[in-house]
Design a protein around this motif. Structure first.
Motif, PDB file in Angstrom:
ATOM      1  N   GLU A  91      15.674  11.285  45.221  1.00 33.13           N
ATOM      2  CA  GLU A  91      16.344  11.994  43.650  1.00 33.13           C
ATOM      3  C   GLU A  91      15.571  13.206  42.538  1.00 33.13           C
ATOM      4  N   ALA A  95      17.729  16.737  42.816  1.00 33.88           N
ATOM      5  CA  ALA A  95      17.784  15.945  41.021  1.00 33.88           C
ATOM      6  C   ALA A  95      19.698  16.187  40.702  1.00 33.88           C
ATOM      7  N   ARG A  96      20.535  17.548  41.726  1.00 36.59           N
ATOM      8  CA  ARG A  96      22.155  17.620  41.259  1.00 36.59           C
ATOM      9  C   ARG A  96      22.218  16.540  41.875  1.00 36.59           C
ATOM     10  N   PRO A  97      23.199  15.524  41.221  1.00 37.04           N
ATOM     11  CA  PRO A  97      23.710  14.674  42.083  1.00 37.04           C
ATOM     12  C   PRO A  97      24.739  15.145  43.149  1.00 37.04           C
ATOM     13  N   VAL A  98      25.648  16.293  43.188  1.00 34.19           N
ATOM     14  CA  VAL A  98      26.157  16.431  43.911  1.00 34.19           C
ATOM     15  C   VAL A  98      25.266  16.539  45.518  1.00 34.19           C
ATOM     16  N   LEU A  99      23.934  17.710  45.404  1.00 39.04           N
ATOM     17  CA  LEU A  99      23.118  17.366  46.762  1.00 39.04           C
ATOM     18  C   LEU A  99      22.822  15.953  46.958  1.00 39.04           C
ATOM     19  N   ARG A 100      22.771  15.686  46.691  1.00 39.03           N
ATOM     20  CA  ARG A 100      22.186  13.772  47.162  1.00 39.03           C
ATOM     21  C   ARG A 100      23.491  13.233  47.786  1.00 39.03           C
ATOM     22  N   SER A 128      20.626  24.457  47.523  1.00 35.91           N
ATOM     23  CA  SER A 128      21.836  24.459  47.923  1.00 35.91           C
ATOM     24  C   SER A 128      22.034  23.847  49.743  1.00 35.91           C
TER      25      SER A 128
END
Length: 185
Positions: A91, A95-100, A128
């Motif tokens: 997390e 930080a970006r939710p798309v990457l997680r 990315s």
């Protein structure tokens, strides 16, 4: 590895001795040819199980994932679903939710959410590309830990290395393909 030539030599010698014993007994023994020697060597080698998990001494499965210029080294082991990237929690690092979400896709497709702990070190590229590299590494490590998951991950496209990389800049050009501005006068 060092014992393999000795085992093959011993198997060949045993085949030759058996042929000599049959010949001495009066039976017409067939000559020991390459096929007979290969059969003897194959019988001496231990069978390798393709469906056995490939683990290291710590009970983890390791794989390397790549995307653009990023390279990720990934270890997975059974656990509570904790993902650590470069010593930081996922997390914080992504930080970006798309990457997680991208990183969690192989577990979701394989229906193994929160069953494996992941330790990853990733270098090169941007965030990315690094997320894609970690996803690729997780997918490969999952197939090594549970070979039965390979068809599911393969059909989802997670085992294919995305080979698109930035094209190199050429000599006499401003960028990879862009020329310098042309001046007529």
């Amino acid at each position: 590895m060092a014992d393999e030539p000795n085992a093959m030599q011993e198997a060949l010698e045993e085949a030759q001795k058996a042929a000599a014993a049959e010949e001495a007994a009066g039976a017409e023994a067939p000559a020991v040819d390459a096929a007979t020697a290969d059969d003897a060597v194959a019988a001496a080698e231990p069978a390798v199980d393709d469906n056995a998990p490939k683990l290291d001494e710590h009970g983890r499965s390791y794989a390397t994932g790549k995307r653009k210029d990023a390279v990720a080294r990934v270890w997975i082991k059974p656990g509570s679903g904790k993902i650590t990237v470069n010593g930081r929690d996922v997390e914080i690092y992504f930080a970006r939710p798309v990457l997680r979400m991208m990183i969690g896709q192989p577990f979701a497709v394989a229906e193994r959410v929160d069953q494996y702990d992941v330790l990853a070190t990733v270098t090169g590229g941007g965030l990315s590309g690094q997320a894609g590299a970690v996803r690729h590494g997780i997918s490969k490590a999952l197939t090594l830990y549970e070979p039965g998951l390979r068809p599911v991950l393969k059909s989802g496209g997670f085992l294919t290395r995305d080979s698109r990389v930035v094209e190199r800049k050429k000599y006499g050009r401003r960028k990879a393909r862009r020329s310098f501005q042309f001046s007529k006068r």
